[in-house]
Structures are given as structure tokens and as C-alpha cells.
Design a protein around this motif. Structure first.
Motif, PDB file in Angstrom:
ATOM      1  N   PRO A  47     -55.128  -6.771 -61.431  1.00 10.64           N
ATOM      2  CA  PRO A  47     -54.053  -7.563 -60.825  1.00 10.64           C
ATOM      3  C   PRO A  47     -52.704  -6.892 -61.041  1.00 10.64           C
ATOM      4  CG  PRO A  47     -54.676  -8.502 -62.933  1.00 10.64           C
ATOM      5  CD  PRO A  47     -55.641  -7.369 -62.676  1.00 10.64           C
ATOM      6  N   ARG A  88     -50.984  -5.060 -56.853  1.00  9.86           N
ATOM      7  CA  ARG A  88     -52.345  -4.879 -57.345  1.00  9.86           C
ATOM      8  C   ARG A  88     -52.737  -3.416 -57.201  1.00  9.86           C
ATOM      9  NH1 ARG A  88     -52.796  -9.170 -53.836  1.00  9.86           N
ATOM     10  NH2 ARG A  88     -53.931  -7.877 -52.348  1.00  9.86           N
ATOM     11  N   ASP A 101     -63.905  -6.561 -60.158  1.00 16.64           N
ATOM     12  CA  ASP A 101     -62.775  -7.137 -60.881  1.00 16.64           C
ATOM     13  C   ASP A 101     -62.792  -6.682 -62.337  1.00 16.64           C
ATOM     14  OD1 ASP A 101     -60.711  -8.650 -61.861  1.00 16.64           O
ATOM     15  OD2 ASP A 101     -61.552 -10.586 -61.282  1.00 16.64           O
TER      16      ASP A 101
END
Length: 322
Positions: A47, A88, A101
Motif C-alpha cells: 500500500p 501504491r 498482497d
């Protein structure tokens, strides 16, 4: 513009490097995030950090893909990247590998290094965040481009790699003075980050702002005057003369590079200095007014309240309480 309360320092007095004073205002503190060792085919999506971030490739090679950046960037051992922190990004062995992720993997272990097992050449990356106070964020995050890349052969990258390694050791150490050392290494790291930016201004199109002005040969002399002696009642004619330009040409170029007219910038710089002093020092408001070139405490207080919404003493109480 307010006249000085007392006799100003001579205009021929030595001027401080504008970057030095600015760095003192930022409250820079380095927080190392965990490193990464990976091999095989892999891609990890991260992120937006929300803070100024620095990554160093210690071994191997990696591809960087960032939101809003058109092309993947290949990073080799010794390369350094700096992120403004609002995008990001993905680190990968190959841009074609679908990313997963990274956050669940990071939360699943407290090891210093996140490990991605695989066959083949191993890549090692370490990263860190540079925390800034409110003034530092205002001064830096708005003027840095989303991504800065310095190759391993540059002096700035070499220094940044050493500083990241040294900071990692200090933050993991119980040695006497380790915290003090880590704090000052963070400030040195920030110096290298800004130097990396300044050496690349001509190769990239950075946002407007004071940092871009430092790399502009025509504007930088005037900026040094304002930063070096903010108490002096600098006129537009004097600043233009330092830049070897007419007042009209200087004003237009300054606004193009910095984003605001010269005297507007000077007033804003004085207010930044005032907020920093009120927060960290017990300097009387009258003395602060004099040091910033205001003819009286009331003139300074009125200007400060227009800029911040609070009178100086109320601001000092509020910022210290928070």
C-alpha cells in the motif's frame, strides 16, 4: 512589508546554506521497515506508505512498479529509490508476475526480513521511512516527485546505502548511544535523499517549490538571501539584482519555479520559522518578532494570526499541549 525592529545584520554577512536550515525544521527521524529477501518468481504489492520512503537494493535485482508511473523500473544492487509516499507500489522478480498482497505476509512474522522462498538468484532489499514533523511534511512532501531513482554508481546512492546499513545496525543494537546515532543517521539520510533530488532536477520535471528553486541557478541566489537573513526587509529589486534579472523577469521566473511570488514566499518562510521557534523554544514573542524583521510585537502577532488562525502565545500553548 514590516521593517526590522532593530538594526539588521549587514547584507554582506555570510549566508547559511538554505538546505541546512530547512533540514533543522523537518524533525527527520528514520524508522526502518523490515527488509525483503526473495528468490524465484515473485511479486509483492504494497500500500501507499503515507511517509517519505527510501529503498536500497543490497543484492540481486528487482523490478519496481508504481501507481501513476508509466514504466516498470529495474533496480540493481546498490540502487536507491525514494518515494514521496502517496502511491501504491509493487516489487517483483519480473513485471509479468501477478502480485500478491504483502501485508498479510508482513503481519504473519516479526522477523527482520520477510522471506520469499524460491530457486535461483536471491534479491535482498531494505527499506525505511523518514518521519517528518508537520513543518517537514509541508516543506518536503509537496515538492518531491512520486519517485526518485539513483543508480549505484552515483555518490549519493553510495552514501545512502551505507547510511541505511548503519541505521539498520543501530536500530537493532543495544550499544550505548544507539538511539542517538540512529536519529542523526536519519538526518544524514535525508540530506542524501534531497541531494539525489537536486542532482536530477534537470533530468525530470519536478513539482514547483523551494527545493526546485535551490537547483535553479538564477533563482537560488535570491533564495539564499531570504533563507540566510530572513529579518532583512528584502525588496523585490534587491532579490532581482541577486538573480541578475529585471524585477519583472525575476518575479515571473520565481513564481514559475516556486509556485508563489518572491515576497509571498518570504512571508511564508518567516511564518515557518516562527511556528518552529514557538514550538521548540521559549523565545519571547517580542524577540521572535525582531528576529523575523517585524517592527513590533503587535505587527508580528497580527501577521502570525492571519497565517495560522492563532495568536503566537495561543499557538505555542496549543502545539505543546498536543
Amino acid at each position: 512589508m514590516a521593517a526590522p525592529l532593530s538594526a539588521p545584520p549587514p547584507r554582506s554577512a555570510p549566508l547559511r546554506d538554505p538546505l541546512t536550515k530547512t533540514l533543522e525544521l523537518t524533525g527527520a527521524r528514520c524508522v526502518l521497515s523490515r527488509g525483503l529477501t526473495a528468490a524465484g518468481d515473485w511479486a509483492l504489492a504494497f500500500p501507499a506508505p503515507g511517509r517519505l520512503s527510501v529503498h536500497v537494493v543490497l543484492q540481486g535485482a528487482v523490478w519496481l512498479l508504481m501507481q501513476g508511473v508509466d514504466h516498470p523500473v529495474r533496480l540493481e544492487a546498490g540502487d536507491v529509490t525514494v518515494f514521496a509516499g502517496d502511491r501504491r507500489y509493487t516489487l517483483a522478480s519480473d513485471p509479468a508476475v501477478p502480485p500478491i498482497d504483502a501485508l498479510p505476509l508482513l503481519r504473519a512474522t516479526t522477523d527482520t526480513f520477510l522471506r520469499v522462498e524460491g530457486e535461483g538468484r536471491e534479491t535482498v532489499v531494505i527499506g525505511g521511512h523518514i518521519d517528518l514533523n508537520t513543518t517537514g511534511k509541508d516543506l518536503l512532501l509537496s515538492v518531491l516527485p512520486p519517485l526518485i531513482h539513483a543508480g549505484a554508481t552515483t555518490d549519493e546512492a553510495t552514501a545512502a546505502c551505507w547510511l541505511m546499513n548503519r541505521t539498520l545496525r543501530e536500530t537493532r543494537s543495544d550499544a550505548p548511544g544507539a538511539a542517538f546515532a540512529a536519529q542523526h543517521l536519519a538526518q544524514l539520510l535525508l540530506v542524501q535523499v534531497l541531494r539525489i533530488f537536486l542532482t536530477r532536477v534537470n533530468a525530470e520535471t519536478p513539482p514547483t517549490g523551494w527545493l526546485r528553486a535551490l537547483a535553479d541557478d538564477r533563482i537560488a541566489p535570491a533564495l539564499r538571501l531570504m533563507h540566510g537573513n530572513p529579518a532583512l526587509p528584502w525588496s523585490l529589486a534587491e532579490l532581482a539584482r541577486a538573480a541578475a534579472m529585471s524585477r519583472t523577469s525575476f518575479t515571473l521566473r520565481f513564481k514559475e519555479v516556486v509556485g508563489v511570488p518572491p515576497l509571498t514566499y518570504l512571508r511564508a518562510w518567516r511564518m515557518r520559522l516562527a511556528r518552529h521557534t514557538l514550538w521548540l523554544e521559549d523565545t519571547p514573542v517580542s524577540a521572535l518578532a525582531s528576529s523575523l524583521g517585524y517592527s513590533s510585537e503587535s505587527a508580528f502577532s497580527n501577521a502570525f494570526k492571519r497565517a495560522t488562525g492563532l495568536a503566537p502565545r495561543r499557538y505555542r500553548e496549543a502545539v505543546r499541549a498536543s
